[in-house]
Design a protein around this motif. Structure first.
Motif, mmCIF file in Angstrom:
data_model
loop_
_atom_site.group_PDB
_atom_site.id
_atom_site.type_symbol
_atom_site.label_atom_id
_atom_site.label_comp_id
_atom_site.label_asym_id
_atom_site.label_seq_id
_atom_site.Cartn_x
_atom_site.Cartn_y
_atom_site.Cartn_z
ATOM 1 N N LEU A 188 11.163 49.210 -52.878
ATOM 2 C CA LEU A 188 9.766 48.787 -52.955
ATOM 3 C C LEU A 188 9.101 49.332 -54.206
ATOM 4 C CD1 LEU A 188 8.385 49.189 -49.326
ATOM 5 C CD2 LEU A 188 8.545 47.088 -50.672
ATOM 6 N N ALA A 198 7.751 46.903 -57.008
ATOM 7 C CA ALA A 198 6.296 46.866 -57.164
ATOM 8 C C ALA A 198 5.896 47.194 -58.591
ATOM 9 C CB ALA A 198 5.630 47.830 -56.184
ATOM 10 N N GLY A 203 4.671 44.141 -60.463
ATOM 11 C CA GLY A 203 3.231 44.383 -60.548
ATOM 12 C C GLY A 203 2.751 44.321 -61.993
ATOM 13 N N LEU A 210 10.132 42.692 -43.980
ATOM 14 C CA LEU A 210 9.463 43.672 -44.836
ATOM 15 C C LEU A 210 9.352 43.156 -46.273
ATOM 16 C CD1 LEU A 210 10.995 47.009 -43.505
ATOM 17 C CD2 LEU A 210 8.909 45.832 -42.794
ATOM 18 N N ALA A 247 5.839 43.043 -48.091
ATOM 19 C CA ALA A 247 5.711 43.691 -49.400
ATOM 20 C C ALA A 247 5.213 42.702 -50.448
ATOM 21 C CB ALA A 247 7.053 44.285 -49.826
ATOM 22 N N ALA A 252 1.566 42.296 -49.977
ATOM 23 C CA ALA A 252 0.874 43.527 -50.400
ATOM 24 C C ALA A 252 0.794 43.578 -51.921
ATOM 25 C CB ALA A 252 1.612 44.758 -49.861
ATOM 26 N N LEU A 253 1.865 43.136 -52.575
ATOM 27 C CA LEU A 253 1.896 43.169 -54.035
ATOM 28 C C LEU A 253 0.900 42.165 -54.630
ATOM 29 C CD1 LEU A 253 3.193 44.238 -56.640
ATOM 30 C CD2 LEU A 253 4.942 42.474 -56.404
ATOM 31 N N ALA A 285 -2.489 43.582 -54.090
ATOM 32 C CA ALA A 285 -2.746 44.754 -54.940
ATOM 33 C C ALA A 285 -3.031 44.335 -56.374
ATOM 34 C CB ALA A 285 -1.549 45.708 -54.896
ATOM 35 N N CYS A 286 -2.376 43.282 -56.831
ATOM 36 C CA CYS A 286 -2.558 42.834 -58.218
ATOM 37 C C CYS A 286 -3.724 41.864 -58.363
ATOM 38 C CB CYS A 286 -1.277 42.183 -58.730
ATOM 39 S SG CYS A 286 0.117 43.319 -58.779
ATOM 40 N N GLU A 342 -5.124 43.547 -44.383
ATOM 41 C CA GLU A 342 -4.801 44.726 -45.175
ATOM 42 C C GLU A 342 -5.167 45.935 -44.335
ATOM 43 O OE1 GLU A 342 -6.663 44.931 -48.985
ATOM 44 O OE2 GLU A 342 -5.831 46.916 -49.425
ATOM 45 N N ILE A 343 -4.179 46.770 -44.050
ATOM 46 C CA ILE A 343 -4.476 47.951 -43.238
ATOM 47 C C ILE A 343 -4.869 49.104 -44.146
ATOM 48 C CG2 ILE A 343 -3.496 49.720 -41.713
ATOM 49 C CD1 ILE A 343 -2.324 47.693 -40.056
ATOM 50 N N ILE A 344 -6.007 49.700 -43.821
ATOM 51 C CA ILE A 344 -6.459 50.901 -44.518
ATOM 52 C C ILE A 344 -6.226 52.045 -43.551
ATOM 53 C CG2 ILE A 344 -8.500 52.099 -45.394
ATOM 54 C CD1 ILE A 344 -9.643 49.192 -45.836
ATOM 55 N N VAL A 366 -6.384 48.890 -56.492
ATOM 56 C CA VAL A 366 -5.424 49.195 -57.541
ATOM 57 C C VAL A 366 -6.060 49.052 -58.918
ATOM 58 C CG1 VAL A 366 -3.347 48.266 -58.654
ATOM 59 C CG2 VAL A 366 -3.365 48.690 -56.183
ATOM 60 N N GLU A 401 -6.338 56.440 -49.070
ATOM 61 C CA GLU A 401 -6.066 55.528 -47.944
ATOM 62 C C GLU A 401 -5.172 54.369 -48.330
ATOM 63 O OE1 GLU A 401 -10.035 55.825 -47.673
ATOM 64 O OE2 GLU A 401 -9.479 57.749 -46.826
ATOM 65 N N PRO A 446 -0.161 52.046 -44.533
ATOM 66 C CA PRO A 446 1.175 52.200 -43.969
ATOM 67 C C PRO A 446 2.259 52.110 -45.037
ATOM 68 C CG PRO A 446 -0.078 50.498 -42.799
ATOM 69 C CD PRO A 446 -0.847 50.862 -44.013
ATOM 70 N N VAL A 467 4.876 50.190 -46.113
ATOM 71 C CA VAL A 467 5.170 49.096 -47.056
ATOM 72 C C VAL A 467 3.996 48.801 -47.995
ATOM 73 C CG1 VAL A 467 5.712 46.630 -47.236
ATOM 74 C CG2 VAL A 467 7.037 48.089 -45.686
ATOM 75 N N VAL A 476 3.641 49.881 -52.088
ATOM 76 C CA VAL A 476 3.426 48.838 -53.090
ATOM 77 C C VAL A 476 2.181 49.143 -53.920
ATOM 78 C CG1 VAL A 476 2.783 46.406 -53.381
ATOM 79 C CG2 VAL A 476 4.675 47.027 -51.846
ATOM 80 N N LYS A 477 1.076 49.453 -53.231
ATOM 81 C CA LYS A 477 -0.167 49.734 -53.955
ATOM 82 C C LYS A 477 -0.026 50.959 -54.859
ATOM 83 C CE LYS A 477 -3.876 49.479 -51.058
ATOM 84 N NZ LYS A 477 -4.442 49.487 -49.667
ATOM 85 N N ALA A 537 2.699 52.309 -56.059
ATOM 86 C CA ALA A 537 3.665 52.111 -57.140
ATOM 87 C C ALA A 537 3.054 51.291 -58.272
ATOM 88 C CB ALA A 537 4.929 51.438 -56.617
ATOM 89 N N VAL A 538 2.310 50.255 -57.932
ATOM 90 C CA VAL A 538 1.707 49.432 -58.986
ATOM 91 C C VAL A 538 0.684 50.263 -59.768
ATOM 92 C CG1 VAL A 538 0.305 47.422 -59.549
ATOM 93 C CG2 VAL A 538 2.025 47.259 -57.749
#
Lengths: 359, 359
Positions: free
Chosen positions: A213, A217, A221, A242, A246, A249-250, A253-254, A262-264, B181, B205, B208, B210, B214-215, B217-218
């Protein structure tokens, strides 16, 4: 902040890739493709999680035959992953795949085989993904470039592209797989200056979950934030679900695409009063299929939780035996700890419905 | 490709941060700090995985008291994480921590409390981490900047820095935590143009496993590749050991630092002939403590595996009932499937010893 680089558009089984279309999420089944029910069950799971194109390995005639039923029932286009064997590729095309992934340079049967394959792909509107992999570059290219450099990868990919173009075929997407993050970034950047075919982003042999990951990422990313990449697969030595989690999530995130929850959640620390890890693990399988973008918080302590997670649409914060449900930072209910998860799920359901009605 | 931006150097419990020192890996315990044996056991596990500074939450006097034993026995410097309470911070300093993480602007007792704290930190050579968090910016800054923008975060962090500088204190590192990010990247970049204090990279925060990976790492990957960041913590709602695994994977991916085993493994696909996921899960806990940088491959099929993973120092490729052990792409032994893992571990051990003797 985010400007997509312009690529030409291709259409894979009804899904547009490139030319400004949303970046498409892919994954790959890890069932035996010959086991049709198992493969279809996994495809449906992946699609529920947000997978938009699915790839299946085709290792023999039985797998190619199974593809027919798989393609007929799959809710998303199927891509056949084939090595060396053009007759398998032909069978996959007849089975109704939206795309095939081959290396035209290593196809058994040489130019004649490729011509037949390309003719079939044209007739059925099938996309071909070509791609160079640093682990299997042709010897002449390795010698010319002194090793598997970014330029060597680009040249190898362009050679494959030209082989198809010479046959009048342009429904192409391209991947460039280096074994390092910096090599991958350099190769995609360089290719984009030489060609406008849509880019399939991915890392080869990324490895187990955590390092896989991280590597994917970072590499993907950086490229996505530069506006490169039209479809992505994060490949992991892990459950393909997964990979889909992922990928979203990527993209999120970008700032590329939004989908789902989105879980915080707070990092684990000695201050947390409930087991956030298990709570999140319990929640996620039930939230994965939500498509509407929203932020859901799972916080460890009642005092700071709701405030710290005030950008969340809905959240819970745990305490010793007791917790709270909050919306946009405001506590709306005090609850026994064992009811937190159920009440959160109910609030998510409500949030989906309310907004669907009003907006 | 990688050029570190120059920051001033501080020393935290003997570990240099900034000024060209290697980027330091941190994590945080999630045991109850008052439980000394449990906390020390986790610290030792984290250190074996490559953690170089460990942070513990200090929530009350009992936790501050426990720190004394923890600091005395911990193999790496300890940082105390404290909110609001300057007397806890003083007790942590007396207990022998290498650093404290506080927000001087929200310390109970105001300027007088801060003066006493800074005097104690100076006397004991303790580093102070300050930092701005988008979720808790002072109201006047939010108003001035119209929200928790990158500039607002930078200004809030600089205010904290100035409060310490005015007391003649300069052993400072700084974190800037935005919730997105792009906000995080922008804030660190902006801070680095205004100040040369060493940077502690992290996301607040992150969530989780995955999406958190990802967040982080980017955001951190982009910064590290620009040469920013002197110490990192990847915070996850997960086992802190995974934070350390992820931190090293990130440093490796960005070409910043090398340590330990990098696992190369194929993505799961319908072609794999062994269960690579379980094999990797079985192997990793036994490889995590290896410090010497090396690449170890775990591949799914005997035919392509050794060739595809030819950059691996050592690898195994599975088959139906049988597999091979290979070194640098060359098969060195054929083995029954159930012996693969054991023989791989033996080969890793040999690799460590051989090279230690010769080189």
């Amino acid at each position: 902040m985010y400007t997509r680089q312009t690529t030409r558009r291709i259409v894979l089984g009804g899904v547009a890739i490139g030319g400004g279309a949303p970046v498409v999420v892919q994954s790959m089944t890890n069932t035996d493709t010959r086991d049709v029910p198992a493969t279809l069950a996994q495809i449906r799971e992946l699609v529920a999680a947000g997978c938009e194109i699915v790839r299946c390995a085709v290792v023999d005639d039985a797998a190619a035959a199974a593809l027919k039923q798989i393609c007929a029932s799959s809710p998303v286009p199927v891509v056949a992953d084939i090595h060396f064997d053009s007759s398998l590729a032909l069978k996959a095309i007849e089975a109704g795949v939206g795309g095939i992934r081959i290396n035209p340079g290593t196809l058994r049967g040489g130019k004649r085989a490729l011509e037949r394959l390309v003719a079939a792909a044209k007739e059925r509107g099938v996309v071909i993904r070509v791609g160079a992999n640093s682990g299997s570059l042709p010897r002449d290219i390795l010698e010319r470039f002194g090793g598997p450099s970014a330029s060597a990868l680009v040249e190898a990919a362009l050679m494959q592209v030209r082989m198809l173009e010479e046959l009048g075929f342009y429904e192409i997407k391209v991947s460039l797989k280096a074994s390092s993050v910096s090599g991958t970034i350099a190769a995609y950047r360089a290719f984009a200056t030489r060609s406008d075919y849509p880019l399939h982003l991915g890392l080869t042999e990324a490895g187990p979950l955590v390092p896989g990951l991280v590597k994917s990422a970072v590499a993907m990313g950086v490229l996505l934030m530069e506006g490169l990449g039209d479809t992505i697969r994060i490949s992991l030595t892990a459950d393909p679900l997964l990979e889909v989690d992922a990928a979203w999530a990527l993209l999120r995130a970008c700032g590329v695409r939004q989908r789902g929850v989105e879980i915080i959640s707070c990092p684990t620390c000695g201050r947390a009063e409930v087991d956030i890890i298990s709570m999140v693990q319990e929640l996620w399988p039930q939230l994965r299929a939500v498509e509407k973008p929203m932020k859901v918080a799972v916080m460890g302590c009642v005092v700071n939780g709701p405030g710290e997670a005030r950008e969340a649409d809905i959240g819970i914060a745990g305490g010793r035996g007791q917790g709270v449900l909050f919306k946009k930072g405001k506590v709306v209910a005090k609850l026994a700890e064992q009811r937190l998860v159920a009440e959160l799920l109910r609030a998510v359901e409500e949030h989906i419905n309310t907004e669907q009605t009003t907006g």
